[in-house]
Design an enzyme around this catalytic site. Structure first.
Site, short mmCIF file in Angstrom:
data_model
loop_
_atom_site.label_atom_id
_atom_site.label_comp_id
_atom_site.label_asym_id
_atom_site.label_seq_id
_atom_site.Cartn_x
_atom_site.Cartn_y
_atom_site.Cartn_z
N CYS A 58 0.87 -1.18 0.00
CA CYS A 58 0.00 0.00 0.00
C CYS A 58 0.90 1.22 0.00
CB CYS A 58 -0.89 0.00 1.24
SG CYS A 58 -1.94 1.46 1.36
N GLU B 105 -8.65 -1.09 -2.52
CA GLU B 105 -9.00 0.33 -2.69
C GLU B 105 -10.38 0.63 -2.12
OE1 GLU B 105 -6.69 2.24 -3.30
OE2 GLU B 105 -5.30 0.74 -4.06
ZN LIG Z 1 -3.71 1.12 0.07
#
Ligand SMILES: [Zn+2]
Length: 176
Positions: free
Chosen positions: A99, A143
């Site tokens: 991420c 997401e």
């Molecule tokens: Zn992320």
């Protein structure tokens, strides 16, 4: 412009529940293009608006595509506005995830459904529906989680979470 800045783990905005997009304004379009550029320039495959400090229900991603010769490439960018996961498979698979708000660490194991169907609106205001699978499903689950204030670290077993705790503290201190 709005002065969008990238948000890292430890920034409380990442825990906010993002608001629906009411109207696709010029600013929203600029934001989406800014996000696509930002992801491309930082080796990201997907990015949610909240990660640049705008808690609205919008994310961008590129698909992983396998070429006939077996090599991988990525698709043109896609913008998902007000996405809704309307179906997911019972079958799951487990993998690690990166991420951009957590630089330098891979987090896992994280179990996700192998397939999903997602409805959203594109940047021109047209609704669309997609079936996505495997890594491309995983990116959309990741997401979509961001839009609900959920992070990948919330989805790992407690023992795996413990192992990365020191890395998480280091990110918090370095970037906030
Ligand atoms: Zn992320």
């Amino acid at each position: 412009m709005a002065g969008w800045t990238f948000r890292y783990y430890g920034d409380p905005i990442l825990r906010e529940h993002s608001k629906p997009v009411e109207e696709i304004t010029e600013e929203i379009k600029e934001l989406a293009h800014f996000m696509i550029d930002y992801a491309d320039n930082n080796n990201g495959i997907g990015l949610s608006a909240v990660q640049v400090g705008v808690p609205i229900r919008l994310f961008v991603l590129r698909d992983y595509v396998v070429l006939p010769d077996g090599k991988w490439t990525v698709s043109a960018p896609k913008v998902f506005i007000n996405p809704k996961i309307v179906w997911k498979s019972k079958e799951t698979e487990t993998d690690h995830e990166g991420c951009m708000s957590f630089p330098g660490i891979q987090v896992g194991p994280i179990e996700r459904p192998v397939k999903l169907r997602i409805e959203a609106t594109d940047l021109d205001g047209n609704p669309f529906v997609e079936e996505r699978e495997e890594i491309n499903a995983r990116v959309s689950f990741h997401e979509n989680d961001h839009l609900n204030g959920v992070l990948h670290i919330d989805r790992v077993p407690p023992r795996a979470r413990k192992k990365i705790e020191a890395d998480l503290q280091a990110i918090k201190q370095k970037y906030n």
